[in-house]
Motif scaffolding. Structure first.
Motif, PDB file in Angstrom:
ATOM      1  N   THR A 308       0.826  -1.208   0.000  1.00 33.66           N
ATOM      2  CA  THR A 308       0.000   0.000   0.000  1.00 33.66           C
ATOM      3  C   THR A 308       0.861   1.259   0.000  1.00 33.66           C
ATOM      4  O   THR A 308       0.567   2.230  -0.708  1.00 33.66           O
ATOM      5  CB  THR A 308      -0.926  -0.010   1.236  1.00 33.66           C
ATOM      6  N   GLN A 309       1.927   1.255   0.787  1.00 36.72           N
ATOM      7  CA  GLN A 309       2.835   2.400   0.813  1.00 36.72           C
ATOM      8  C   GLN A 309       3.405   2.676  -0.578  1.00 36.72           C
ATOM      9  O   GLN A 309       3.455   3.819  -1.047  1.00 36.72           O
ATOM     10  CB  GLN A 309       3.989   2.130   1.789  1.00 36.72           C
ATOM     11  N   GLU A 310       3.825   1.625  -1.242  1.00 31.92           N
ATOM     12  CA  GLU A 310       4.401   1.776  -2.584  1.00 31.92           C
ATOM     13  C   GLU A 310       3.345   2.282  -3.570  1.00 31.92           C
ATOM     14  O   GLU A 310       3.618   3.138  -4.419  1.00 31.92           O
ATOM     15  CB  GLU A 310       4.961   0.437  -3.066  1.00 31.92           C
ATOM     16  N   PHE A 311       2.133   1.741  -3.453  1.00 31.68           N
ATOM     17  CA  PHE A 311       1.047   2.125  -4.359  1.00 31.68           C
ATOM     18  C   PHE A 311       0.723   3.613  -4.195  1.00 31.68           C
ATOM     19  O   PHE A 311       0.568   4.349  -5.169  1.00 31.68           O
ATOM     20  CB  PHE A 311      -0.187   1.271  -4.059  1.00 31.68           C
ATOM     21  N   VAL A 312       0.636   4.073  -2.932  1.00 33.75           N
ATOM     22  CA  VAL A 312       0.319   5.477  -2.673  1.00 33.75           C
ATOM     23  C   VAL A 312       1.451   6.380  -3.159  1.00 33.75           C
ATOM     24  O   VAL A 312       1.210   7.436  -3.775  1.00 33.75           O
ATOM     25  CB  VAL A 312       0.044   5.696  -1.171  1.00 33.75           C
ATOM     26  N   GLU A 314       3.601   5.875  -5.550  1.00 34.38           N
ATOM     27  CA  GLU A 314       3.607   5.911  -7.012  1.00 34.38           C
ATOM     28  C   GLU A 314       2.432   6.735  -7.530  1.00 34.38           C
ATOM     29  O   GLU A 314       2.568   7.513  -8.487  1.00 34.38           O
ATOM     30  CB  GLU A 314       3.533   4.480  -7.562  1.00 34.38           C
ATOM     31  N   SER A 315       1.274   6.608  -6.884  1.00 36.47           N
ATOM     32  CA  SER A 315       0.089   7.346  -7.317  1.00 36.47           C
ATOM     33  C   SER A 315       0.275   8.844  -7.151  1.00 36.47           C
ATOM     34  O   SER A 315      -0.261   9.642  -7.935  1.00 36.47           O
ATOM     35  CB  SER A 315      -1.132   6.892  -6.520  1.00 36.47           C
ATOM     36  N   ASN A 316       1.017   9.237  -6.117  1.00 34.31           N
ATOM     37  CA  ASN A 316       1.215  10.659  -5.860  1.00 34.31           C
ATOM     38  C   ASN A 316       2.011  11.363  -6.958  1.00 34.31           C
ATOM     39  O   ASN A 316       1.999  12.594  -7.054  1.00 34.31           O
ATOM     40  CB  ASN A 316       1.914  10.853  -4.512  1.00 34.31           C
ATOM     41  N   LYS A 317       2.691  10.580  -7.791  1.00 37.45           N
ATOM     42  CA  LYS A 317       3.453  11.169  -8.892  1.00 37.45           C
ATOM     43  C   LYS A 317       2.534  11.602 -10.036  1.00 37.45           C
ATOM     44  O   LYS A 317       2.933  12.410 -10.879  1.00 37.45           O
ATOM     45  CB  LYS A 317       4.473  10.162  -9.418  1.00 37.45           C
ATOM     46  N   HIS A 318       1.314  11.062 -10.044  1.00 39.79           N
ATOM     47  CA  HIS A 318       0.383  11.342 -11.134  1.00 39.79           C
ATOM     48  C   HIS A 318      -0.984  11.656 -10.541  1.00 39.79           C
ATOM     49  O   HIS A 318      -1.730  10.726 -10.179  1.00 39.79           O
ATOM     50  CB  HIS A 318       0.274  10.147 -12.095  1.00 39.79           C
ATOM     51  N   PRO A 319      -1.343  12.915 -10.411  1.00 38.68           N
ATOM     52  CA  PRO A 319      -2.644  13.279  -9.824  1.00 38.68           C
ATOM     53  C   PRO A 319      -3.792  12.556 -10.534  1.00 38.68           C
ATOM     54  O   PRO A 319      -3.767  12.351 -11.749  1.00 38.68           O
ATOM     55  CB  PRO A 319      -2.714  14.793 -10.039  1.00 38.68           C
ATOM     56  N   LEU A 320      -4.792  12.157  -9.741  1.00 36.66           N
ATOM     57  CA  LEU A 320      -5.934  11.439 -10.315  1.00 36.66           C
ATOM     58  C   LEU A 320      -6.730  12.349 -11.242  1.00 36.66           C
ATOM     59  O   LEU A 320      -6.947  13.525 -10.955  1.00 36.66           O
ATOM     60  CB  LEU A 320      -6.853  10.929  -9.196  1.00 36.66           C
ATOM     61  N   LYS A 321      -7.146  11.764 -12.357  1.00 28.90           N
ATOM     62  CA  LYS A 321      -7.998  12.485 -13.286  1.00 28.90           C
ATOM     63  C   LYS A 321      -9.462  12.203 -12.943  1.00 28.90           C
ATOM     64  O   LYS A 321      -9.777  11.260 -12.208  1.00 28.90           O
ATOM     65  CB  LYS A 321      -7.699  12.046 -14.717  1.00 28.90           C
ATOM     66  N   GLN A 322     -10.338  12.979 -13.502  1.00 31.94           N
ATOM     67  CA  GLN A 322     -11.768  12.816 -13.244  1.00 31.94           C
ATOM     68  C   GLN A 322     -12.211  11.408 -13.644  1.00 31.94           C
ATOM     69  O   GLN A 322     -11.869  10.922 -14.717  1.00 31.94           O
ATOM     70  CB  GLN A 322     -12.564  13.852 -14.034  1.00 31.94           C
ATOM     71  N   GLY A 323     -12.948  10.758 -12.762  1.00 32.95           N
ATOM     72  CA  GLY A 323     -13.458   9.422 -13.042  1.00 32.95           C
ATOM     73  C   GLY A 323     -12.519   8.304 -12.648  1.00 32.95           C
ATOM     74  O   GLY A 323     -12.862   7.125 -12.797  1.00 32.95           O
ATOM     75  N   GLU A 324     -11.323   8.623 -12.133  1.00 35.19           N
ATOM     76  CA  GLU A 324     -10.347   7.581 -11.796  1.00 35.19           C
ATOM     77  C   GLU A 324     -10.367   7.202 -10.309  1.00 35.19           C
ATOM     78  O   GLU A 324      -9.707   6.243  -9.910  1.00 35.19           O
ATOM     79  CB  GLU A 324      -8.932   8.049 -12.160  1.00 35.19           C
ATOM     80  N   LYS A 330     -10.160   0.969  -5.411  1.00 34.98           N
ATOM     81  CA  LYS A 330     -10.170  -0.498  -5.526  1.00 34.98           C
ATOM     82  C   LYS A 330      -8.735  -1.016  -5.556  1.00 34.98           C
ATOM     83  O   LYS A 330      -8.400  -2.030  -4.932  1.00 34.98           O
ATOM     84  CB  LYS A 330     -10.912  -0.927  -6.790  1.00 34.98           C
ATOM     85  N   GLY A 331      -7.873  -0.317  -6.296  1.00 34.00           N
ATOM     86  CA  GLY A 331      -6.483  -0.729  -6.341  1.00 34.00           C
ATOM     87  C   GLY A 331      -5.832  -0.664  -4.966  1.00 34.00           C
ATOM     88  O   GLY A 331      -5.039  -1.534  -4.593  1.00 34.00           O
ATOM     89  N   LEU A 332      -6.191   0.355  -4.196  1.00 32.83           N
ATOM     90  CA  LEU A 332      -5.649   0.495  -2.851  1.00 32.83           C
ATOM     91  C   LEU A 332      -6.059  -0.691  -1.980  1.00 32.83           C
ATOM     92  O   LEU A 332      -5.232  -1.291  -1.280  1.00 32.83           O
ATOM     93  CB  LEU A 332      -6.153   1.802  -2.243  1.00 32.83           C
ATOM     94  N   ARG A 333      -7.341  -1.037  -2.027  1.00 35.29           N
ATOM     95  CA  ARG A 333      -7.827  -2.153  -1.207  1.00 35.29           C
ATOM     96  C   ARG A 333      -7.191  -3.466  -1.659  1.00 35.29           C
ATOM     97  O   ARG A 333      -6.857  -4.324  -0.834  1.00 35.29           O
ATOM     98  CB  ARG A 333      -9.353  -2.250  -1.280  1.00 35.29           C
ATOM     99  N   ASP A 334      -7.026  -3.624  -2.971  1.00 30.56           N
ATOM    100  CA  ASP A 334      -6.403  -4.853  -3.479  1.00 30.56           C
ATOM    101  C   ASP A 334      -4.959  -4.975  -3.000  1.00 30.56           C
ATOM    102  O   ASP A 334      -4.487  -6.073  -2.667  1.00 30.56           O
ATOM    103  CB  ASP A 334      -6.444  -4.877  -5.014  1.00 30.56           C
ATOM    104  N   HIS A 335      -4.253  -3.856  -2.973  1.00 31.37           N
ATOM    105  CA  HIS A 335      -2.866  -3.897  -2.505  1.00 31.37           C
ATOM    106  C   HIS A 335      -2.797  -4.166  -0.993  1.00 31.37           C
ATOM    107  O   HIS A 335      -1.881  -4.849  -0.534  1.00 31.37           O
ATOM    108  CB  HIS A 335      -2.158  -2.575  -2.829  1.00 31.37           C
ATOM    109  N   MET A 336      -3.753  -3.626  -0.254  1.00 28.45           N
ATOM    110  CA  MET A 336      -3.770  -3.855   1.194  1.00 28.45           C
ATOM    111  C   MET A 336      -4.091  -5.314   1.508  1.00 28.45           C
ATOM    112  O   MET A 336      -3.502  -5.921   2.404  1.00 28.45           O
ATOM    113  CB  MET A 336      -4.801  -2.940   1.849  1.00 28.45           C
TER     114      MET A 336
END
Length: 582
Positions: A308-312, A314-324, A330-336
């Motif tokens: 989860t730490q790695e996922f977060v 990596e995600s912080n490098k690319h701000p979420l777009k609308q609808g994502e 779901k990806g966060l829960r899957d990684h946890m």
């Protein structure tokens, strides 16, 4: 094809070891043998079939081993005459637990074998034949044993555990159909006096054990009254009577029924009633050691936290777009992944184990806003405020856990009466830091909001228990734990000569067993504040350690009302088979 069929097993079949013990061996067993004219008279009376006269003759023998041996002799003669019911009543008069257990062995009941499908035996209802019929008739290849996904399990209350050991919430029967069936079934017993409301019902643990043992010797299960401890809703008093060899628990009681989650609760207020199996499980453990304690934990895995730490990051490098956002969550829960459920000090396959896990899990659902609380108990997430221009809180793990919360134990001068004071349960909190490797670091500290949630939950525990009966169920388990620790600390069983030969032996009285939960979906939720995504993950558990509460310095003296309560609750010695009274 996926289907789950559940059947309820709400009682337990106590087992008495089979023994081929004849009249002669019972009458002359070592130190227990009665000697002299009284023994000769009893033998003559039994030879003439005069059982009542023989029982009268035992009253001239001083209470002790000799009288117990004479009673065993009479019971053996009654068995040979085919009067098994009368023999059970006679054996119930034997004062010594071990001598009584030996005498019941003469009844020779065969021990039920464990069912190969349910893994159950002993005190429980055997659903094996029904399960075989279902699985061999309905889509035989779709069941777990044949490689499918269907399974047959005991009916759950509040939660259930699937074949993989994963804990799930049980869907509520909103149609009211199950409740209607349960009400109609209970109506037949409505006139039973144990169903009458009582402000203080008294239950003798020693007499309850004797009666359960007597029924088992006759091949009968504990009565419904016994399985719900005569409708007892909370333990308020513990009373010790050395003269009559009774240990009595007392508290409010009344009628009972099944609620929407198939939980046995009081009819007037919806509070779960205490259960015989829970009493036995907790007493066995708490009497086993002066340091006895138990509990559970629900914790994320280190691997899951690291992912989860790695996922977060990596995600912080690319701000979420609308609808994502939904896909990202779901990806966060899957990684946890799932969290692990562990228990210590208590059998995880018992109802006590199921209660402490369910209470802990559902408290966390309230905490993160996945289940509604009550007025005064908002979720932790809803309390978070992020002023404009400030960053949201860092991703960490909140830790909430249940522990004991009693104001005091009051005692009479002679320590033969005790009163439990306080609501029994509280929630504690801590903030845990996460390393990049997913390691949880205990800080010993709790931030303001974290502490506030724990404090709110504790202060409104009664309202939460009314809405979610599982919390009252946990309260009952805590009461039993404190009672067990108190009895050991005060040496109460030794003071009255109670060996718990039946309840204390897992091979004699066998409690109902169920699947142990091993994993549960991660408790995590999110909230958007000032366009910032705030995540909350939770760990914690239940910790039951009553040692300090029963230390001599923790017990307060009360020479007034408690003495009066003990005097008014004194058992009657002329009705040995009566194990509860108002």
């Amino acid at each position: 094809m996926s289907h789950v069929i559940r059947a309820r097993a709400t009682f337990a079949w106590p087992i008495v070891a089979a023994a081929a013990v004849g009249l002669l061996s019972l009458a002359t067993r070592g130190a227990w043998a009665a000697e002299g004219p009284t023994t000769d008279a009893i033998s003559a009376q039994l030879a003439a079939g005069e059982f009542s006269a023989a029982l009268d003759s035992t009253k001239t023998i001083p209470p002790g081993p000799a009288q117990d041996a004479a009673l065993a002799q009479i019971a053996a003669a009654q068995i040979q005459a085919g009067a098994r019911g009368s023999a059970g009543d006679t054996v119930n008069l034997i004062r010594d637990d071990r001598a009584r257990t030996d005498a019941f062995g003469a009844f020779g009941n065969p021990r039920p074998t464990k069912n190969k499908k349910t893994g159950k035996g002993g005190n429980e209802a055997d659903f094996g034949p029904l399960i075989d019929l279902i699985t061999q008739t309905i889509s035989p290849t779709s069941w777990v044993d044949s490689g499918g996904s269907g399974s047959v399990k005991e009916f759950a209350s509040g939660v259930y555990v699937d074949p993989k050991g994963v804990l799930h919430l049980l869907a509520e029967d909103r149609s009211g159909g199950l409740a209607a069936v349960r009400r109609s079934a209970a109506n037949a017993d409505r006139a039973t006096s144990a169903r009458k409301a009582s402000p203080i019902r008294k239950i003798s643990l020693t007499r309850l054990e004797r009666e359960a043992q007597r029924l088992a010797a006759l091949g009968r299960q504990p009565s419904e009254d016994m399985r719900v401890l005569a409708g007892l809703q909370r333990i308020k008093y513990v009373l010790v009577y050395p003269d009559s060899r009774d240990i009595v628990i007392a508290g409010p009681a009344g009628d009972w029924q099944y609620d929407a989650e198939e939980r046995l609760v009081a009819k007037d207020n919806g509070r779960p009633v205490l259960r015989l199996d829970d009493l036995v499980v907790v007493l066995r453990h708490m009497l086993s050691s002066p340091d006895a304690k138990f509990g559970c934990s629900i914790t994320p895995t280190q691997e899951g936290l690291a992912r989860t730490q790695e996922f977060v990051a990596e995600s912080n490098k690319h701000p979420l777009k609308q609808g994502e956002r939904d896909g990202w969550l779901k990806g966060l829960r899957d990684h946890m992944g799932r969290q692990l459920i562990t228990m210590h000090g208590i059998d995880p396959n018992t109802r006590v184990g199921r209660v402490i896990v369910e209470a802990d899990y559902r408290m966390k659902l309230v905490g993160v806003g996945l289940e509604d609380g009550v007025l005064g108990v908002p979720s932790y997430l809803s309390m978070i405020q992020v002023p404009k221009g400030q960053a949201p809180p860092a991703l960490d793990v909140l830790r909430w856990w249940f522990t004991l919360n009693y104001d005091a134990l009051e005692a009479t001068k002679d320590h033969d009466g005790f009163e439990l004071r306080g609501q029994g349960v509280k929630v504690l909190s801590e903030n845990e830091l996460l390393t990049l490797k997913g390691e949880r670091v205990h800080t010993g500290n709790s931030d303001v909001l974290n502490s506030e949630f724990a404090r709110n939950f504790t202060q409104h525990y009664l309202e939460l228990s009314a809405k979610y009966p599982i919390y009252a169920d946990l309260q009952n388990v805590f009461d039993l734990a404190l009672v067990g620790a108190l009895l050991r600390a005060e040496k109460a069983p030794e003071r009255i000569g109670w060996q718990l030969a039946y309840f204390g032996d897992p091979n004699q009285y066998r409690v109902a067993k169920m699947d142990a939960p091993q994993e549960v979906d991660t408790v995590i939720n999110h909230r958007i504040v000032n366009k910032s995504l705030i995540l909350v993950g939770v760990s914690g558990g239940v910790s039951v350690d009553p040692k300090k509460l029963v230390a001599p310095e923790a017990i307060h003296a009360d020479y007034g009302p408690l003495n009066e309560q003990r005097a008014s609750a004194k058992p009657k010695t002329d009705v040995p088979n009566v194990w509860w009274w108002d």
